[in-house]
Design an enzyme around this catalytic site. Structure first.
Site, short mmCIF file in Angstrom:
data_model
loop_
_atom_site.label_atom_id
_atom_site.label_comp_id
_atom_site.label_asym_id
_atom_site.label_seq_id
_atom_site.Cartn_x
_atom_site.Cartn_y
_atom_site.Cartn_z
N HIS A 131 0.72 -1.46 0.05
CA HIS A 131 0.09 0.06 0.03
C HIS A 131 0.97 1.21 0.10
O HIS A 131 0.78 2.16 -0.75
CB HIS A 131 -0.69 -0.04 1.41
CG HIS A 131 -1.99 1.05 1.36
ND1 HIS A 131 -2.95 1.22 1.19
CD2 HIS A 131 -1.51 2.33 1.79
CE1 HIS A 131 -3.59 2.45 1.30
NE2 HIS A 131 -2.69 2.90 1.90
N GLU A 132 1.87 1.47 0.93
CA GLU A 132 2.62 2.48 0.97
C GLU A 132 3.65 2.69 -0.20
O GLU A 132 3.80 3.66 -0.72
CB GLU A 132 3.77 2.23 2.19
CG GLU A 132 2.69 2.37 3.60
CD GLU A 132 1.72 3.64 3.58
OE1 GLU A 132 2.38 4.83 3.06
OE2 GLU A 132 0.92 3.59 4.18
N HIS A 135 1.72 4.43 -2.91
CA HIS A 135 1.77 5.90 -2.69
C HIS A 135 3.17 6.46 -3.21
O HIS A 135 3.06 7.56 -4.01
CB HIS A 135 1.84 6.04 -1.14
CG HIS A 135 0.21 6.12 -0.77
ND1 HIS A 135 -0.78 6.66 -1.14
CD2 HIS A 135 -0.28 5.48 0.43
CE1 HIS A 135 -1.86 6.67 -0.60
NE2 HIS A 135 -1.59 5.79 0.42
N GLU A 189 -6.19 6.80 -1.80
CA GLU A 189 -6.39 5.76 -0.86
C GLU A 189 -6.87 4.41 -1.62
O GLU A 189 -6.18 3.29 -1.68
CB GLU A 189 -7.40 6.02 0.31
CG GLU A 189 -6.53 6.62 1.25
CD GLU A 189 -5.32 6.17 1.76
OE1 GLU A 189 -5.21 4.95 1.75
OE2 GLU A 189 -4.46 6.92 2.50
#
Length: 255
Positions: A131-132, A135, A189
């Site tokens: 997830h990070e 980003h 997100e």
């Protein structure tokens, strides 16, 4: 495009974040500059953590997080379309804080609390890491900075980011510089959720773990977990990931 219109579109996620990233570049946060600034801040975070004895480089938690990080890295590089090669680095900080974040250019910070308090499996760690990483790979921090610059412009207060006090920790200063304290939009997100699913699947981690991760996160609501303050967890997000789970499972099983 009119600045106020672009601000509204960025805020509402009605267009891609390219307009916001363009605004970030105009505000001095182009990819090269932002990555360099993040590297400098990350190095200060490392130095401070070493001096305080809070940099974890040997515990079982560190070893697990580092192993997941190294396993995901080559797959993250494969999908890097920024035009700039990332120098991926990891810092594991000893703290009960339930949080993790990534700075531009691939500087990942994980607090031991997110692993230990939630009792994360390796696959759930991969869900956090994936997830990070998305980003960073999609330069979402640049989008946030661009949106903030547009907000400042619309309010007539200039393009300077709000600073933090001199007494603030290096980690806090790094977070302030790259907009870590600002919540990502629902659209960003969602992109990180779905991209993270595919990334962890490519690395051989069962993407179902992303669902159990956020279920654990939901149980923390109201407890003040800082990860939740910048990564709002809710049933809608879990439902969205469940819809994309079959595609991620196909990648995972095809390895």
């Amino acid at each position: 495009m009119n600045n106020k219109l672009l601000l509204a579109l960025c805020a509402s996620s009605m267009i891609t974040f390219s307009g916001c990233t363009t605004m970030a570049s105009l505000a001095g946060a182009d990819t090269q500059t932002l990555n360099l600034s993040a590297t400098e801040g990350f190095n200060k975070t490392l130095q401070e953590a070493r001096s305080k004895g809070t940099l974890d480089t040997s515990s079982s938690t560190y070893q697990r997080v580092n192993a997941v990080f190294n396993r995901l890295r080559p797959y993250a590089d494969q999908v890097n379309q920024t035009g700039v090669k990332f120098d991926w680095q990891l810092a594991v900080l000893k703290a009960d804080t339930v949080n993790a974040y990534v700075a531009p250019g691939g500087k990942v910070v994980v607090y031991t609390g997110i692993v230990n308090k939630l009792g994360l499996t390796d696959a759930e760690i991969a869900a956090v890491m994936g997830h990070e990483m998305i980003h960073a790979l999609e330069e979402h921090a640049k989008s946030k900075i661009g949106a903030q610059a547009l907000t400042d412009l619309a309010l007539g207060i200039g393009l300077s980011a709000a600073g933090v006090g001199q007494g603030a920790s290096a980690a806090a200063q790094l977070g302030s510089q790259i907009g870590i304290g600002l919540p990502y939009s629902r659209n960003l997100e969602s992109r990180a959720d779905q991209g993270g699913l595919m990334l962890m699947a490519r690395a051989g981690y069962d993407p179902q773990a992303a669902i159990t991760l956020w279920q654990k996160m939901n149980k923390l609501e109201g407890s003040g977990g800082s990860f939740l303050s910048t990564h709002p967890s809710n049933a809608q997000r879990i439902q969205a990931m469940q819809k994309n789970l079959p595609a991620a499972q196909a990648i995972y099983k095809a390895r």
